[in-house]
Write a protein that holds these residues in place. Structure first.
Motif, PDB file in Angstrom:
ATOM      1  N   ALA A  70     -36.191   7.805  13.729  1.00 32.61           N
ATOM      2  CA  ALA A  70     -36.653   8.902  12.854  1.00 32.61           C
ATOM      3  C   ALA A  70     -37.776   9.663  13.540  1.00 32.61           C
ATOM      4  O   ALA A  70     -37.797  10.904  13.555  1.00 32.61           O
ATOM      5  CB  ALA A  70     -37.105   8.348  11.501  1.00 32.61           C
ATOM      6  N   ASN A 155     -39.754  13.988   8.256  1.00 33.93           N
ATOM      7  CA  ASN A 155     -38.937  12.782   8.075  1.00 33.93           C
ATOM      8  C   ASN A 155     -39.848  11.595   7.775  1.00 33.93           C
ATOM      9  O   ASN A 155     -40.371  10.943   8.677  1.00 33.93           O
ATOM     10  CB  ASN A 155     -38.080  12.481   9.300  1.00 33.93           C
ATOM     11  CG  ASN A 155     -37.092  11.354   9.034  1.00 33.93           C
ATOM     12  OD1 ASN A 155     -37.221  10.634   8.055  1.00 33.93           O
ATOM     13  ND2 ASN A 155     -36.116  11.205   9.907  1.00 33.93           N
ATOM     14  N   THR A 156     -40.007  11.319   6.488  1.00 35.35           N
ATOM     15  CA  THR A 156     -40.927  10.279   6.014  1.00 35.35           C
ATOM     16  C   THR A 156     -40.638   8.911   6.626  1.00 35.35           C
ATOM     17  O   THR A 156     -41.523   8.082   6.774  1.00 35.35           O
ATOM     18  CB  THR A 156     -40.867  10.235   4.464  1.00 35.35           C
ATOM     19  OG1 THR A 156     -41.680   9.186   3.978  1.00 35.35           O
ATOM     20  CG2 THR A 156     -39.451  10.023   3.959  1.00 35.35           C
ATOM     21  N   HIS A 157     -39.377   8.690   7.029  1.00 38.74           N
ATOM     22  CA  HIS A 157     -39.009   7.377   7.588  1.00 38.74           C
ATOM     23  C   HIS A 157     -39.640   7.132   8.953  1.00 38.74           C
ATOM     24  O   HIS A 157     -39.603   6.014   9.453  1.00 38.74           O
ATOM     25  CB  HIS A 157     -37.492   7.247   7.674  1.00 38.74           C
ATOM     26  CG  HIS A 157     -36.812   7.384   6.341  1.00 38.74           C
ATOM     27  ND1 HIS A 157     -36.832   6.409   5.382  1.00 38.74           N
ATOM     28  CD2 HIS A 157     -36.130   8.421   5.805  1.00 38.74           C
ATOM     29  CE1 HIS A 157     -36.179   6.823   4.312  1.00 38.74           C
ATOM     30  NE2 HIS A 157     -35.739   8.049   4.546  1.00 38.74           N
ATOM     31  N   ARG A 167     -36.235  13.559   3.039  1.00 38.82           N
ATOM     32  CA  ARG A 167     -36.520  14.007   4.425  1.00 38.82           C
ATOM     33  C   ARG A 167     -36.379  15.526   4.465  1.00 38.82           C
ATOM     34  O   ARG A 167     -35.321  16.052   4.787  1.00 38.82           O
ATOM     35  CB  ARG A 167     -35.513  13.361   5.381  1.00 38.82           C
ATOM     36  CG  ARG A 167     -35.671  11.870   5.484  1.00 38.82           C
ATOM     37  CD  ARG A 167     -34.480  11.232   6.173  1.00 38.82           C
ATOM     38  NE  ARG A 167     -33.422  10.905   5.232  1.00 38.82           N
ATOM     39  CZ  ARG A 167     -32.275  10.324   5.563  1.00 38.82           C
ATOM     40  NH1 ARG A 167     -32.029  10.027   6.822  1.00 38.82           N
ATOM     41  NH2 ARG A 167     -31.374  10.048   4.657  1.00 38.82           N
ATOM     42  N   GLN A 171     -33.285  16.693   6.863  1.00 41.56           N
ATOM     43  CA  GLN A 171     -32.073  16.884   6.068  1.00 41.56           C
ATOM     44  C   GLN A 171     -31.832  18.356   5.735  1.00 41.56           C
ATOM     45  O   GLN A 171     -30.914  18.668   4.969  1.00 41.56           O
ATOM     46  CB  GLN A 171     -32.168  16.090   4.750  1.00 41.56           C
ATOM     47  CG  GLN A 171     -32.198  14.593   4.934  1.00 41.56           C
ATOM     48  CD  GLN A 171     -30.845  14.056   5.376  1.00 41.56           C
ATOM     49  OE1 GLN A 171     -30.611  13.896   6.569  1.00 41.56           O
ATOM     50  NE2 GLN A 171     -29.965  13.799   4.454  1.00 41.56           N
TER      51      GLN A 171
END
Ligand code: HEC
Length: 201
Positions: A70, A155-157, A167, A171
């Motif tokens: 990510a 993207n928080t992941h 995201r 996304q």
């Protein structure tokens, strides 16, 4: 009694039949509608990993590999400018529309931030799944704060492997300009997010 047994057996048969293919159950009970198409049922690597029970996710290295993929995909603003217009950022944070079958794909998507976060302390309606972001601007605008916030939104992941936040960049939920505007809503000292409540409020 017999009827009850028959129902129990039917349920057991159904769960056996579908046990290995939850996506088939979903597929059988849903239809494509406008922009909400069934390809959304296919899980990507993060979703597949985070859908597993914790005990089946493997060791820390496996989890870090998902997180690092990510992080490797983060795209920064081409012009190096991270902060846009906080007024527009506030509208985006408040807007929960977009990507549903009933939404017009030509309209800009919202970020729906208030569904999970408190931001402007004068806003009464907000969710609490995420932490309060009121006075987020107190963190200042150092490179570290700006890059962290951009990355979290893109993207928080990249930071929290199985985060529950959307995201927004990765996304394609929000455009680069919308992300800049939301950044300003969080970080600009003039943004209502950073105005404390006073007696007049
Ligand atoms: C579905 C719920 C959800 C939505 C919608 C959501 N977030 Fe979050 N957000 C979270 C959760 C949960 C966390 C804390 C856990 C984590 O970091 O993953 C978080 C963490 C954050 C953080 C890091 C907080 C810190 O203290 O460093 C920021 C910044 C943030 N969100 C901004 C936003 C913005 C801006 C939006 C809208 C564009 C938004 N979030 C939409 C759930 C959400």
């Amino acid at each position: 009694m017999i009827k009850k047994l028959a129902i129990t057996l039917a349920c057991a048969w159904a769960s056996l039949t579908f046990a290995d293919s939850p996506s088939e159950v979903l597929r059988a009970s849903m239809v494509d509608k406008n922009q909400a198409t069934l390809d959304r049922i296919e899980q990507d690597d993060v979703q597949a990993f985070c859908s597993k029970p914790r005990a089946e996710r493997g060791d820390l290295d496996t989890m870090n590999a998902v997180r690092e993929r990510a992080m490797a995909g983060i795209e920064h603003p081409a012009d190096g400018v991270y902060l846009g217009d906080w007024v527009s950022g506030g509208e985006i944070a408040n807007n929960g529309r977009g990507l549903q079958y009933s939404d017009n794909p030509a309209d800009p998507n919202g970020g729906n931030c208030y569904a999970c976060h408190q931001l402007d302390p004068r806003e009464m309606a907000y969710g609490t799944l995420g932490p309060s972001l009121t006075n987020y601007g107190a963190r200042g605008q150092s490179d570290v704060v700006v890059q962290y916030t951009w990355t979290k939104l893109w993207n928080t992941h990249a930071y929290n492997t199985c985060s529950h936040m959307p995201r927004f960049g990765a996304q394609g939920i929000l455009t680069e300009q919308q992300l800049k505007d939301v950044m300003a809503y969080l970080l600009d000292p003039n943004s209502p997010v950073n105005q404390p409540m006073d007696a007049a409020d």
